[in-house]
Design a protein around this motif. Structure first.
Motif, short mmCIF file in Angstrom:
data_model
loop_
_atom_site.label_atom_id
_atom_site.label_comp_id
_atom_site.label_asym_id
_atom_site.label_seq_id
_atom_site.Cartn_x
_atom_site.Cartn_y
_atom_site.Cartn_z
N GLY A 155 25.18 3.63 9.03
CA GLY A 155 23.84 4.30 9.52
C GLY A 155 23.14 5.07 8.42
N ALA A 156 21.98 5.31 8.48
CA ALA A 156 21.23 6.28 7.61
C ALA A 156 21.77 7.51 7.41
CB ALA A 156 19.96 6.63 7.77
N GLY A 157 22.02 8.22 6.19
CA GLY A 157 22.60 9.48 6.02
C GLY A 157 24.02 9.38 5.70
N SER A 158 24.66 8.05 5.61
CA SER A 158 26.04 8.12 5.30
C SER A 158 26.16 7.85 3.65
CB SER A 158 26.55 6.73 5.98
OG SER A 158 25.78 5.63 6.20
N LEU A 159 25.02 7.58 3.02
CA LEU A 159 25.42 7.48 1.51
C LEU A 159 24.40 8.35 0.90
CD1 LEU A 159 26.11 3.50 1.33
CD2 LEU A 159 27.73 5.60 0.95
N PRO A 160 24.56 9.60 0.84
CA PRO A 160 23.10 10.52 0.38
C PRO A 160 22.56 10.30 -0.85
CG PRO A 160 25.11 11.75 1.28
CD PRO A 160 25.58 10.25 1.23
N SER A 161 23.42 10.10 -1.95
CA SER A 161 23.05 9.84 -3.32
C SER A 161 22.21 8.50 -3.34
CB SER A 161 23.85 9.64 -4.25
OG SER A 161 24.47 11.07 -4.28
N THR A 162 22.52 7.59 -2.60
CA THR A 162 22.16 6.22 -2.69
C THR A 162 20.75 6.14 -2.11
OG1 THR A 162 24.40 5.19 -2.51
CG2 THR A 162 22.26 3.92 -1.64
N GLU A 163 20.83 6.78 -0.93
CA GLU A 163 19.54 6.96 -0.07
C GLU A 163 18.34 7.87 -0.75
OE1 GLU A 163 20.54 7.77 4.06
OE2 GLU A 163 22.26 6.81 3.79
N ASP A 164 18.76 8.90 -1.55
CA ASP A 164 17.77 9.76 -2.17
C ASP A 164 17.34 8.90 -3.45
OD1 ASP A 164 18.24 11.76 -0.76
OD2 ASP A 164 19.52 13.08 -2.19
N ASN A 165 18.34 8.16 -3.99
CA ASN A 165 17.70 7.38 -5.28
C ASN A 165 16.71 6.40 -4.98
OD1 ASN A 165 19.37 9.18 -6.77
ND2 ASN A 165 20.29 7.48 -7.93
N THR A 166 17.25 5.71 -3.74
CA THR A 166 16.21 4.57 -3.30
C THR A 166 14.62 5.11 -3.10
OG1 THR A 166 17.01 4.80 -1.34
CG2 THR A 166 17.68 2.66 -2.46
N LYS A 167 14.70 6.38 -2.84
CA LYS A 167 13.32 7.06 -2.57
C LYS A 167 12.71 7.71 -3.85
CE LYS A 167 14.66 8.17 2.08
NZ LYS A 167 15.76 9.00 2.60
N SER A 168 13.54 7.93 -4.95
CA SER A 168 12.96 8.57 -5.88
C SER A 168 12.89 7.74 -7.30
CB SER A 168 13.76 9.87 -6.34
OG SER A 168 15.33 9.50 -6.40
N ARG A 219 7.46 9.58 -5.32
CA ARG A 219 7.62 8.27 -5.75
C ARG A 219 6.77 7.05 -5.16
NH1 ARG A 219 11.53 4.44 -5.11
NH2 ARG A 219 10.93 4.30 -3.05
N ASP A 220 6.43 7.02 -3.91
CA ASP A 220 5.73 5.79 -3.67
C ASP A 220 4.38 5.93 -3.92
OD1 ASP A 220 7.90 4.67 -2.39
OD2 ASP A 220 7.71 5.55 -0.13
N GLU A 221 3.81 7.30 -3.94
CA GLU A 221 2.56 7.34 -4.43
C GLU A 221 2.26 7.22 -5.85
OE1 GLU A 221 -0.20 7.70 -2.65
OE2 GLU A 221 -1.76 8.49 -3.95
N VAL A 222 3.36 7.54 -6.54
CA VAL A 222 3.18 7.46 -7.99
C VAL A 222 3.41 6.03 -8.20
CG1 VAL A 222 4.48 7.96 -10.17
CG2 VAL A 222 4.03 9.80 -8.37
N HIS A 223 4.31 5.32 -7.56
CA HIS A 223 4.48 3.74 -7.73
C HIS A 223 2.88 2.83 -7.59
CE1 HIS A 223 5.91 -0.31 -6.47
NE2 HIS A 223 6.14 -0.23 -7.86
N LYS A 224 2.47 3.47 -6.72
CA LYS A 224 1.00 3.05 -6.20
C LYS A 224 -0.04 3.08 -7.22
CE LYS A 224 -2.24 3.33 -2.43
NZ LYS A 224 -2.39 4.51 -2.55
N LEU A 225 0.02 4.37 -7.64
CA LEU A 225 -0.83 4.68 -8.87
C LEU A 225 -0.64 4.09 -10.14
CD1 LEU A 225 -1.18 8.45 -7.76
CD2 LEU A 225 -3.11 6.96 -7.68
N LEU A 226 0.53 3.90 -10.42
CA LEU A 226 1.07 3.27 -11.87
C LEU A 226 0.32 1.66 -11.45
CD1 LEU A 226 4.73 4.45 -12.24
CD2 LEU A 226 2.70 4.68 -13.75
#
Ligand SMILES: *Cc1c(COP(=O)(O)O)cnc(C)c1O
Length: 375
Positions: free
Chosen positions: A326-339, A292-299
């Motif tokens: 802490g990190a890891g406690s909300l897996p779907s939230t954390e996955d989505n913020t990264k994707s 995602r981060d790379e795709v966002h930058k390229l966009l």
């Protein structure tokens, strides 16, 4: 450059009408709590299908004053999500209550209604479901949990004006519901603005007092309030725009479905899913992509105004460190913020622009996979 939102195109459509109304307000000498305020409150209540609405200075104030009106404060807990704009939990903090985060459903981006019950404690007073990106939350389950546990529901409709859940407008389910008229929202003012809806007359009266220094009668003050009035210029502008919101939301939907079509064959892109029996109003069109981060930058480098809503989940923001979630406690939230990445979305977007966005996205994903070949 294809921007995420181009407000100028909307202004080209309705500017003359707005300028006429604004000029009339400017000449009238009535700038605060005048006829447009009253009329907007009536029109919004009718539009949402509730008894009352109270116009305010922002969506943040709508959330803050909703909590105040329900007497939620120090020692209380409010259940909501970490995958939202910070204002949702900021309001909880302003009244001295504690946000309790529930993970989201990874596909709808909204609160996972099946996880609410486990988060309820004797201190829980309310649930704030956020209809993120214009997609309604699963209100049947949420209202049922709230009813069984005697909790208030405050809908955060800031991104979802006009959205329907089983034929009923969002903003008509909860005890008090909150809207934002920030310029980028589906119904945007030309400055800040917000509004609460409710079916309860006492709550309407309390909100009306809270927004104007805590008193119903001028110079008589019953409690600590705030100054959160919506000014007449904004109310007049919003009344003009309210006449177009259905048409604009329809166009957003049409654009969303065209994107779905354009991206259907790209296995790497997860397009938005909708709950059955809902009418989503696509405040954002948000897809999930690899790298995602790379795709966002390229966009961005390729002229697409793609944005990240939101790059850091709220439980991992400094402001909420004190909660100790802490990190890891909300897996779907954390996955989505990264994707997630949000693509240009507004009613006036053209099909040609959408084709460019979609093909550029697909190119950028390819490039992100083989960085060595880029040069
Ligand atoms: C915009 C927004 C708010 C805050 O509204 P303002 O009018 O900017 O104060 C709150 N919640 C959500 C989900 C929002 O998108």
């Amino acid at each position: 450059m294809i921007p995420i939102l181009d407000s100028k195109r909307q202004y080209a459509q309705i500017g003359a009408e707005i300028e006429k109304e604004v000029t009339e307000v400017l000449r009238s000498g009535s700038y605060i709590l005048g006829k447009h305020n009253k009329a907007l409150e009536e029109e919004m209540a009718q539009f949402i299908g509730v008894n009352y609405s109270v116009a305010l200075n922002s969506g943040t104030d709508a959330l803050h004053l909703a909590l105040r009106a329900l007497d939620i404060g120090a020692g209380d807990e409010v259940i909501t999500v970490a995958f939202t704009f910070v204002a949702t939990t900021e309001a909880v903090g302003i009244v001295g209550a504690k946000p309790v985060f529930v993970d989201i459903d990874k596909d709808t981006f909204n609160i996972d209604p099946m996880k609410i019950e486990a988060a309820i404690t004797p201190k829980t007073k309310a649930i704030i479901p956020v209809h993120l990106y214009g997609q309604p939350c699963d209100m049947d389950i949420i209202m049922d949990v709230a009813k069984r546990h005697n909790l208030y529901v405050i809908e955060d409709c800031c991104q979802a004006i006009g959205a329907l859940y089983k034929g009923k407008m969002v903003g008509s389910f909860g005890d008090i519901n909150c809207f934002s008229f920030y310029p980028t929202k589906n119904l945007g003012a030309m400055g800040d603005g917000g509004l609460c809806t409710t079916n309860n007359e006492q709550l309407k009266n309390r909100l009306t007092a809270l927004r104007n220094h805590g008193g119903a009668v001028r110079y008589y003050h019953d409690e600590i309030g705030v100054n959160s009035r919506l000014d007449e210029v904004q109310a007049a502008i919003l009344r003009v725009k309210l006449n177009y919101i259905k048409e604009w939301n329809e166009k957003r939907r049409k654009n969303a479905y065209f994107y779905n079509e354009l991206l259907a064959d790209c296995a790497d892109v997860q397009t938005p899913s909708e709950l059955d029996n809902t009418y989503c109003v696509y405040h954002q069109y948000t897809v999930k992509v690899p790298n995602r981060d790379e795709v966002h930058k390229l966009l961005q480098e390729n002229g697409i105004g793609a944005m990240l809503y939101y790059p850091v989940p709220l439980h991992l923001q400094k402001v909420h460190e004190y909660l100790g979630v802490g990190a890891g406690s909300l897996p779907s939230t954390e996955d989505n913020t990264k994707s997630v990445v949000s693509l240009p979305m507004f009613p006036e977007l053209t099909e040609d622009e959408q084709r460019t966005v979609a093909s550029t996205l697909i190119d950028c994903i390819q490039k992100s996979k083989s960085p060595v070949c880029q040069a």
